[in-house]
Design an enzyme around this catalytic site. Structure first.
Site, PDB file in Angstrom:
ATOM      1  N   CYS A  55      32.433   5.298  29.705  1.00 54.79           N
ATOM      2  CA  CYS A  55      33.603   4.669  29.070  1.00 54.79           C
ATOM      3  C   CYS A  55      33.900   3.309  29.699  1.00 54.79           C
ATOM      4  O   CYS A  55      34.294   2.370  29.000  1.00 54.79           O
ATOM      5  CB  CYS A  55      34.814   5.588  29.142  1.00 54.79           C
ATOM      6  SG  CYS A  55      34.655   7.017  28.053  1.00 54.79           S
ATOM      7  N   CYS A  60      35.449   7.632  32.813  1.00 56.06           N
ATOM      8  CA  CYS A  60      34.096   7.891  33.323  1.00 56.06           C
ATOM      9  C   CYS A  60      33.255   6.611  33.246  1.00 56.06           C
ATOM     10  O   CYS A  60      33.662   5.613  32.647  1.00 56.06           O
ATOM     11  CB  CYS A  60      33.435   9.020  32.521  1.00 56.06           C
ATOM     12  SG  CYS A  60      32.766   8.502  30.927  1.00 56.06           S
ATOM     13  N   GLU A 108      38.637   8.040  25.482  1.00 56.46           N
ATOM     14  CA  GLU A 108      38.676   6.576  25.474  1.00 56.46           C
ATOM     15  C   GLU A 108      37.742   6.010  24.418  1.00 56.46           C
ATOM     16  O   GLU A 108      38.083   5.093  23.673  1.00 56.46           O
ATOM     17  CB  GLU A 108      38.258   6.012  26.848  1.00 56.46           C
ATOM     18  CG  GLU A 108      39.153   6.423  28.004  1.00 56.46           C
ATOM     19  CD  GLU A 108      38.709   7.709  28.685  1.00 56.46           C
ATOM     20  OE1 GLU A 108      38.259   8.635  27.988  1.00 56.46           O
ATOM     21  OE2 GLU A 108      38.834   7.774  29.919  1.00 56.46           O
ATOM     22  N   ILE A 147      36.282  14.961  22.257  1.00 62.07           N
ATOM     23  CA  ILE A 147      35.736  15.853  21.239  1.00 62.07           C
ATOM     24  C   ILE A 147      34.406  16.377  21.771  1.00 62.07           C
ATOM     25  O   ILE A 147      33.442  15.603  21.897  1.00 62.07           O
ATOM     26  CB  ILE A 147      35.541  15.110  19.901  1.00 62.07           C
ATOM     27  CG1 ILE A 147      36.874  14.470  19.446  1.00 62.07           C
ATOM     28  CG2 ILE A 147      35.008  16.077  18.836  1.00 62.07           C
ATOM     29  CD1 ILE A 147      36.737  13.507  18.282  1.00 62.07           C
ATOM     30  N   GLU A 148      34.402  17.648  22.139  1.00 63.13           N
ATOM     31  CA  GLU A 148      33.201  18.222  22.753  1.00 63.13           C
ATOM     32  C   GLU A 148      32.287  18.845  21.696  1.00 63.13           C
ATOM     33  O   GLU A 148      32.678  19.008  20.532  1.00 63.13           O
ATOM     34  CB  GLU A 148      33.614  19.257  23.806  1.00 63.13           C
ATOM     35  CG  GLU A 148      34.424  18.608  24.922  1.00 63.13           C
ATOM     36  CD  GLU A 148      34.801  19.552  26.049  1.00 63.13           C
ATOM     37  OE1 GLU A 148      34.703  20.781  25.883  1.00 63.13           O
ATOM     38  OE2 GLU A 148      35.199  19.025  27.102  1.00 63.13           O
TER      39      GLU A 148
HETATM   40  N1  THU Z   1      36.624  13.082  29.579  1.00 64.32           N
HETATM   41  C1  THU Z   1      37.306  12.131  28.860  1.00 64.32           C
HETATM   42  O1  THU Z   1      37.610  12.328  27.674  1.00 64.32           O
HETATM   43  N2  THU Z   1      37.623  10.982  29.491  1.00 64.32           N
HETATM   44  C2  THU Z   1      37.401  10.725  30.798  1.00 64.32           C
HETATM   45  O2  THU Z   1      37.691   9.635  31.267  1.00 64.32           O
HETATM   46  C3  THU Z   1      36.852  11.771  31.662  1.00 64.32           C
HETATM   47  C4  THU Z   1      36.197  12.880  30.947  1.00 64.32           C
HETATM   48  C5  THU Z   1      36.312  14.340  28.928  1.00 64.32           C
HETATM   49  C6  THU Z   1      34.866  14.572  28.606  1.00 64.32           C
HETATM   50  C7  THU Z   1      34.809  16.088  28.548  1.00 64.32           C
HETATM   51  O3  THU Z   1      35.206  16.502  27.263  1.00 64.32           O
HETATM   52  C8  THU Z   1      35.861  16.542  29.537  1.00 64.32           C
HETATM   53  O4  THU Z   1      36.698  15.415  29.766  1.00 64.32           O
HETATM   54  C9  THU Z   1      35.308  17.028  30.875  1.00 64.32           C
HETATM   55  O5  THU Z   1      34.425  16.125  31.399  1.00 64.32           O
END
Ligand code: THU
Length: 135
Positions: free
Chosen positions: A95, A92, A61, A49-50
């Protein structure tokens, strides 16, 4: 949980794949889905969710983990993440730290839309982690 059976892996991957369709990722155009399995046998799904202020973005995650924890279901056994990547997508660093908060034996299932999966323990993704034991 010693090893993940194939049926459970598939269940997590399919749940994460459906959650990915609900991702709100208008800035990165990189939708991610996740699924968390707890000791109660329940699965919680999540998506990224950005926000226009990018630091406020929540990864898939963490969305799924926070859903489980906020329901009082903290016995996390496995976390799955999926994206449209060449190789299975890896969580990442933030997470990884949040997954590690809930146990050293948590299995992480990394997946992609092509059907590739890789299962690793969180301590393999985040060795020598800073934890509450260090405080
Ligand atoms: N993102 C995730 O949801 N999980 C990950 O393990 C890697 C990155 C999302 C964050 C952001 O919304 C988009 O991917 C690009 O970084």
């Amino acid at each position: 949980m010693k090893t993940m059976d194939e049926k459970t892996v598939n269940w997590l991957v399919e749940t994460a794949k459906k959650a990915r369709e609900r991702a709100y990722a208008p800035y990165s155009n990189f939708p991610v889905g996740a699924a968390v399995l707890t000791g109660s046998g329940k699965i919680y799904s999540g998506c990224n969710i950005e926000a226009a202020s990018s630091g406020a973005t929540c990864c898939a995650e963490r969305t799924a983990i926070y859903k489980a924890v906020s329901e009082g279901d903290t016995d996390i056994k496995a976390v799955c993440c999926i994206a449209d990547t060449e190789t299975p997508v890896a969580p990442c660093g933030i997470c990884r730290q949040v997954i590690r908060e809930w146990g050293a034996d948590i299995q992480v299932i990394m997946a992609n839309l092509k059907g590739d999966t890789e299962v690793v323990k969180i301590t393999d993704l985040l060795p020598l982690a800073f934890t509450s034991d260090d405080m």
